[in-house]
Design a protein around this motif. Structure first.
Motif, PDB file in Angstrom:
ATOM      1  N   VAL A  13     -35.471  39.063 -77.420  1.00 41.94           N
ATOM      2  CA  VAL A  13     -34.126  39.614 -77.058  1.00 41.94           C
ATOM      3  C   VAL A  13     -33.196  39.248 -77.927  1.00 41.94           C
ATOM      4  CG1 VAL A  13     -32.102  38.355 -75.816  1.00 41.94           C
ATOM      5  CG2 VAL A  13     -34.791  38.408 -74.941  1.00 41.94           C
ATOM      6  N   GLU A  14     -32.355  40.762 -77.859  1.00 40.71           N
ATOM      7  CA  GLU A  14     -31.729  41.268 -79.665  1.00 40.71           C
ATOM      8  C   GLU A  14     -30.074  40.661 -78.929  1.00 40.71           C
ATOM      9  OE1 GLU A  14     -34.547  44.087 -79.770  1.00 40.71           O
ATOM     10  OE2 GLU A  14     -33.537  43.266 -78.283  1.00 40.71           O
ATOM     11  N   SER A  15     -29.018  40.246 -79.918  1.00 43.12           N
ATOM     12  CA  SER A  15     -27.802  40.253 -79.373  1.00 43.12           C
ATOM     13  C   SER A  15     -27.022  40.459 -80.661  1.00 43.12           C
ATOM     14  CB  SER A  15     -28.046  38.769 -78.733  1.00 43.12           C
ATOM     15  OG  SER A  15     -28.169  37.535 -79.846  1.00 43.12           O
ATOM     16  N   CYS A  35     -32.676  37.884 -82.843  1.00 48.64           N
ATOM     17  CA  CYS A  35     -33.279  38.782 -82.226  1.00 48.64           C
ATOM     18  C   CYS A  35     -34.425  37.002 -81.894  1.00 48.64           C
ATOM     19  CB  CYS A  35     -34.486  39.759 -83.075  1.00 48.64           C
ATOM     20  SG  CYS A  35     -36.047  39.410 -82.332  1.00 48.64           S
ATOM     21  N   THR A  85     -29.725  46.131 -78.694  1.00 44.63           N
ATOM     22  CA  THR A  85     -28.397  45.482 -78.957  1.00 44.63           C
ATOM     23  C   THR A  85     -27.610  46.719 -79.607  1.00 44.63           C
ATOM     24  OG1 THR A  85     -26.585  44.457 -79.356  1.00 44.63           O
ATOM     25  CG2 THR A  85     -28.034  44.393 -81.509  1.00 44.63           C
TER      26      THR A  85
END
Length: 112
Positions: free
Chosen positions: A5-7, A22, A106
């Motif tokens: 999960v990227e941000s 990540c 992202t």
């Protein structure tokens, strides 16, 4: 289940900075190299950077000296510090593990 999960993406002016993160789960993160890839609008995926389990890094020439990849194995986190951003860095950035798993990405937009 492998999950990435990227941000951290967003809109930034040329010359600005962003730090992407990540979060990895579902595999032994600390044992494997990890990479960042990006896909600009209408273009193919492009490898950006890799960090191996020992912390050795490599970068595509276009980001050398501006981007820094790092990892925190205790937290199962991968990072990409991006400085001196340029319009041509605009893309969706994904983290990827050696088994081909890739997060949803992202979006980084560099524009004035």
């Amino acid at each position: 289940e492998v999950k990435l999960v990227e941000s951290g993406g967003g809109l930034v002016q040329p010359g600005g900075s962003l730090r992407l993160s990540c979060a990895a789960s579902g595999f032994t993160f600390s044992s494997f190299p990890m990479k960042w890839v990006r896909q600009a609008p209408g273009k193919e995926f492009e490898w950006v950077s890799t960090i191996n389990s020992g912390g050795i890094t490599s970068y595509v020439d276009s980001v050398k000296g501006r981007f820094t990849i790092s990892r925190d194995n205790a937290k199962n986190m991968l990072y990409l510090q991006m400085n001196s951003l340029k319009a041509e860095d605009t893309a969706v950035y994904h983290c990827e593990n050696p088994f081909g798993a890739r997060g949803q990405g992202t979006l980084v937009t560099v524009s004035s």
